[in-house]
Write a protein that holds these residues in place. Structure first.
Motif, short mmCIF file in Angstrom:
data_model
loop_
_atom_site.label_atom_id
_atom_site.label_comp_id
_atom_site.label_asym_id
_atom_site.label_seq_id
_atom_site.Cartn_x
_atom_site.Cartn_y
_atom_site.Cartn_z
N ALA A 16 43.23 40.29 51.43
CA ALA A 16 43.13 40.72 50.04
C ALA A 16 43.40 39.34 49.05
CB ALA A 16 43.80 41.94 49.71
N GLU A 17 44.94 38.96 49.34
CA GLU A 17 45.23 37.69 48.35
C GLU A 17 44.53 36.63 48.54
OE1 GLU A 17 49.35 37.22 49.86
OE2 GLU A 17 50.21 39.28 48.73
N THR A 18 43.81 36.26 49.73
CA THR A 18 43.04 35.07 49.66
C THR A 18 41.76 35.19 49.05
OG1 THR A 18 44.29 34.61 51.87
CG2 THR A 18 42.10 33.42 51.49
N ALA A 19 41.03 36.46 49.71
CA ALA A 19 39.84 36.50 48.78
C ALA A 19 39.69 36.89 47.49
CB ALA A 19 39.08 37.88 49.54
N LEU A 20 40.82 37.62 46.80
CA LEU A 20 40.65 37.61 45.54
C LEU A 20 40.94 36.46 44.93
CD1 LEU A 20 42.42 41.25 44.82
CD2 LEU A 20 39.97 40.55 44.75
N ARG A 21 41.97 35.60 45.27
CA ARG A 21 42.19 34.36 44.92
C ARG A 21 40.69 33.27 44.70
NH1 ARG A 21 46.68 33.52 47.12
NH2 ARG A 21 47.79 33.82 44.99
N PRO A 38 31.21 34.54 53.81
CA PRO A 38 31.58 35.17 54.96
C PRO A 38 32.54 36.08 54.42
CG PRO A 38 32.21 32.71 54.88
CD PRO A 38 31.60 33.23 53.48
N LEU A 39 32.96 36.40 53.27
CA LEU A 39 34.35 37.04 53.16
C LEU A 39 33.81 38.35 52.26
CD1 LEU A 39 36.67 34.67 51.25
CD2 LEU A 39 36.72 35.36 53.41
N MET A 40 32.47 38.53 51.95
CA MET A 40 32.06 39.92 51.22
C MET A 40 30.67 40.20 51.44
SD MET A 40 31.73 38.36 47.46
CE MET A 40 33.35 38.44 47.11
N ALA A 41 30.36 41.36 51.06
CA ALA A 41 29.03 41.88 51.24
C ALA A 41 28.18 41.06 50.41
CB ALA A 41 28.93 43.34 50.89
N PRO A 42 26.90 40.70 50.83
CA PRO A 42 25.89 40.04 49.98
C PRO A 42 25.68 40.46 48.43
CG PRO A 42 24.93 40.40 52.12
CD PRO A 42 26.09 41.43 52.02
N GLY A 58 39.76 28.71 29.65
CA GLY A 58 41.15 28.68 30.23
C GLY A 58 40.72 29.12 31.88
N SER A 59 41.64 28.79 32.72
CA SER A 59 41.83 29.23 34.02
C SER A 59 42.44 30.40 34.09
CB SER A 59 42.14 28.20 34.93
OG SER A 59 41.56 26.89 34.89
N ALA A 60 42.05 31.13 35.30
CA ALA A 60 42.64 32.62 35.70
C ALA A 60 43.94 32.15 36.73
CB ALA A 60 41.59 33.47 36.15
N THR A 61 44.82 32.98 36.74
CA THR A 61 45.78 32.76 37.68
C THR A 61 46.19 34.38 38.30
OG1 THR A 61 46.90 31.14 36.27
CG2 THR A 61 48.43 32.37 38.02
N LEU A 62 45.85 34.28 39.54
CA LEU A 62 46.20 35.67 40.27
C LEU A 62 47.70 36.18 40.03
CD1 LEU A 62 44.69 38.12 41.95
CD2 LEU A 62 45.14 36.87 44.05
N ARG A 63 48.02 37.21 39.81
CA ARG A 63 49.53 37.58 39.57
C ARG A 63 50.20 38.71 40.61
NH1 ARG A 63 51.65 33.76 36.95
NH2 ARG A 63 50.57 33.49 34.93
N TRP A 105 38.33 41.31 58.31
CA TRP A 105 38.00 42.13 56.92
C TRP A 105 36.99 41.60 56.14
CZ3 TRP A 105 40.78 46.43 56.83
CH2 TRP A 105 41.94 46.87 57.42
N ARG A 106 36.49 42.51 55.31
CA ARG A 106 35.55 42.07 54.40
C ARG A 106 35.48 42.76 53.15
NH1 ARG A 106 29.19 42.01 56.07
NH2 ARG A 106 28.36 40.71 54.69
N LEU A 107 35.53 42.26 52.02
CA LEU A 107 35.25 42.81 50.69
C LEU A 107 33.96 43.57 50.57
CD1 LEU A 107 36.29 40.07 48.02
CD2 LEU A 107 37.08 42.58 48.20
N VAL A 108 33.96 44.85 50.46
CA VAL A 108 32.83 45.59 50.26
C VAL A 108 32.48 46.33 48.99
CG1 VAL A 108 32.69 46.33 52.62
CG2 VAL A 108 33.92 47.53 51.35
N ALA A 109 33.59 46.25 47.86
CA ALA A 109 33.52 46.74 46.74
C ALA A 109 34.48 45.76 45.66
CB ALA A 109 33.88 48.23 46.64
#
Length: 113
Positions: A16-21, A38-42, A58-63, A105-109
């Motif tokens: 989750a942390e890696t995919a969202l980043r 490879p990480l998420m649904a098409p 600006g750039s976003a930073t995951l908190r 794991w895969r992001l689906v939503a």
């Protein structure tokens, strides 16, 4: 009887942390979209592409990233993900769902606010 929450598997939290980043980096155009496939649904890839097309400052930073396991019987097969990131002094929210897809794991939503 009090309800107790089952801790998510470490692999789900790391994913989750890696995919969202990576999603945020694609939106900021710091990472190519091909790395998300490879990480998420098409359909989600198309949504991230649409987000990346919007002008950004600006750039976003995951908190913060929180992962809550969803019990599917004998094992944990899905998890809900809640996160926040900052961009240009503003805090934004992310909600997602990850599921087991084969052995990964895969992001689906995904919802980005």
């Amino acid at each position: 009887m009090p309800l107790t929450e089952v801790a998510p598997p470490k692999s789900a939290v790391v994913f989750a942390e890696t995919a969202l980043r990576q999603v945020i980096e694609v939106i900021d155009r710091r990472r190519p979209i091909a790395q998300l496939r490879p990480l998420m649904a098409p359909l989600l890839v198309e949504r991230v592409l649409a987000e990346a097309a919007a002008a950004r400052r600006g750039s976003a930073t995951l908190r913060r990233v929180r992962v809550r396991a969803v019990d599917c019987g004998d094992e944990i097969c899905a998890a809900e993900v809640f996160a926040s990131f900052t961009r240009s002094g503003r805090v934004h929210a992310v909600a997602a769902r990850i599921e087991r897809h084969r052995d990964r794991w895969r992001l689906v939503a995904l919802e980005i606010g």
